[in-house]
Design an enzyme around this catalytic site. Structure first.
Site, mmCIF file in Angstrom:
data_model
loop_
_atom_site.group_PDB
_atom_site.id
_atom_site.type_symbol
_atom_site.label_atom_id
_atom_site.label_comp_id
_atom_site.label_asym_id
_atom_site.label_seq_id
_atom_site.Cartn_x
_atom_site.Cartn_y
_atom_site.Cartn_z
ATOM 1 N N HIS A 1 49.466 -27.865 -23.850
ATOM 2 C CA HIS A 1 48.030 -28.066 -23.988
ATOM 3 C C HIS A 1 47.522 -29.197 -23.100
ATOM 4 O O HIS A 1 46.348 -29.226 -22.725
ATOM 5 C CB HIS A 1 47.672 -28.399 -25.431
ATOM 6 C CG HIS A 1 48.116 -27.375 -26.421
ATOM 7 N ND1 HIS A 1 47.850 -26.024 -26.277
ATOM 8 C CD2 HIS A 1 48.827 -27.493 -27.578
ATOM 9 C CE1 HIS A 1 48.372 -25.375 -27.303
ATOM 10 N NE2 HIS A 1 48.965 -26.229 -28.099
ATOM 11 N N HIS B 1 46.775 -38.952 -23.241
ATOM 12 C CA HIS B 1 46.826 -37.598 -22.704
ATOM 13 C C HIS B 1 45.520 -37.297 -21.978
ATOM 14 O O HIS B 1 44.582 -38.101 -22.016
ATOM 15 C CB HIS B 1 47.121 -36.570 -23.808
ATOM 16 C CG HIS B 1 46.042 -36.468 -24.836
ATOM 17 N ND1 HIS B 1 46.041 -37.160 -26.020
ATOM 18 C CD2 HIS B 1 44.890 -35.730 -24.853
ATOM 19 C CE1 HIS B 1 44.955 -36.877 -26.715
ATOM 20 N NE2 HIS B 1 44.239 -35.992 -26.032
ATOM 21 N N HIS C 1 42.465 -34.405 -20.249
ATOM 22 C CA HIS C 1 41.717 -33.148 -20.292
ATOM 23 C C HIS C 1 40.928 -32.999 -18.990
ATOM 24 O O HIS C 1 40.318 -33.963 -18.514
ATOM 25 C CB HIS C 1 40.743 -33.125 -21.466
ATOM 26 C CG HIS C 1 41.395 -33.230 -22.805
ATOM 27 N ND1 HIS C 1 41.813 -32.123 -23.512
ATOM 28 C CD2 HIS C 1 41.713 -34.308 -23.566
ATOM 29 C CE1 HIS C 1 42.352 -32.515 -24.657
ATOM 30 N NE2 HIS C 1 42.315 -33.836 -24.716
ATOM 31 N N HIS D 1 42.435 -39.668 -23.003
ATOM 32 C CA HIS D 1 42.329 -40.096 -24.392
ATOM 33 C C HIS D 1 43.505 -41.001 -24.724
ATOM 34 O O HIS D 1 44.670 -40.598 -24.609
ATOM 35 C CB HIS D 1 42.320 -38.891 -25.333
ATOM 36 C CG HIS D 1 41.084 -38.071 -25.235
ATOM 37 N ND1 HIS D 1 40.969 -36.809 -25.792
ATOM 38 C CD2 HIS D 1 39.883 -38.338 -24.655
ATOM 39 C CE1 HIS D 1 39.747 -36.337 -25.540
ATOM 40 N NE2 HIS D 1 39.089 -37.243 -24.857
ATOM 41 N N THR E 1 40.010 -33.416 -31.186
ATOM 42 C CA THR E 1 39.426 -32.319 -30.402
ATOM 43 C C THR E 1 40.364 -31.123 -30.314
ATOM 44 O O THR E 1 40.121 -30.200 -29.550
ATOM 45 C CB THR E 1 39.046 -32.789 -28.985
ATOM 46 O OG1 THR E 1 40.247 -33.134 -28.270
ATOM 47 C CG2 THR E 1 38.108 -33.987 -29.031
ATOM 48 N N THR E 2 41.430 -31.163 -31.082
ATOM 49 C CA THR E 2 42.384 -30.057 -31.163
ATOM 50 C C THR E 2 42.655 -29.763 -32.634
ATOM 51 O O THR E 2 42.424 -30.608 -33.497
ATOM 52 C CB THR E 2 43.710 -30.424 -30.470
ATOM 53 O OG1 THR E 2 44.264 -31.598 -31.097
ATOM 54 C CG2 THR E 2 43.508 -30.671 -28.988
#
Length: 246
Positions: free
Chosen positions: A84, A111, A113, A130, A197-198
């Protein structure tokens, strides 16, 4: 070497929130964000939650927030491609701290995005980092940093050199990375209450989004997106009356 990688993966797995690990949800197709609540009964907040993230930061109330108080000294030790995102984890006894409301939150992992999840005045940035923290009570705070394309980012380059190309692969980081250099010089920020957000989209997360971006090169962005194979950002969620402060 294989033993080292297994140890590195266990270190990451053991200390990170469950939301960081791979599962059958996705960012596209039948398991995309609009279907997350259908995948697992534990994901109902992804559809029903009233304080979901990410958001569009458009208007903010003046609260004269003090710039972020950080004490980041340790380097991440391992990096994983969990299917992801690309995620770097820290040793369990690392002492990287951000102080929020006079409470210390320890940095667990960082991590990425692309494009950004949160938007500013409707604008997506090229990438968003993040920095996930937890306090002694298990509460989560996320410091979010926007990246725009421009000059290459030297600290990011150290991470990317070890980036696993395939999902569920991990590697130990051989170079020390100064997390402070992944932050903008000006630590003024927006703040709001939100969620992961996951999946499972748990709420009660303190969000602190930096006002000023840092840069990465177009090549560094492409290296990340080539490994991910698709955008890995959840669409912005309704505010439902929440107040953003700055």
């Amino acid at each position: 070497m294989k033993t080292q990688l297994r140890v590195a993966a266990l270190l990451i797995t053991g200390m990170l929130p469950a939301f960081a690990m791979a599962s059958h949800w996705s960012y596209e197709g039948k398991d995309s964000p609009e279907h997350w609540s259908e995948i697992d009964a534990n994901n109902q907040l992804c559809r029903q939650g009233m304080n979901q993230s990410p958001i569009d930061i458009n208007k903010a109330m003046q609260a004269h927030l003090r710039p972020l108080n950080t004490a980041y000294a340790d380097s991440p030790i391992s990096i994983i491609n969990n299917g992801h995102t690309i995620q770097a984890g820290f040793a369990e006894k690392a002492k990287d701290i951000v102080t929020i409301d006079d409470v210390a939150f320890q940095l667990q992992q960082v991590h990425f995005h692309a494009p950004s999840e949160n938007t500013l005045h409707g604008k997506h940035y090229a990438m968003e980092m993040h920095m996930v923290h937890k306090n002694a009570d298990g509460e989560i705070a996320v410091v979010a940093v926007m990246f725009e394309t421009g000059a290459a980012n030297e600290e990011l380059a150290k991470l990317w050199q070890a980036m696993p190309a395939k999902a569920e692969e991990s590697s130990a980081l051989k170079q020390k990375i100064d997390v402070n250099k992944l932050l903008p010089a000006d630590l003024t920020h927006y703040r709001f209450s939100g969620s992961l957000t996951t999946p499972p989209c748990s709420e009660g997360v303190r969000w602190l989004v930096m006002k000023h971006p840092v840069t990465l090169s177009a090549q560094q962005l492409k290296q990340f997106t080539d490994v991910m194979h698709h955008d890995n950002n959840r669409p912005v969620q309704p505010l439902h009356g929440r107040v953003i402060v700055e």
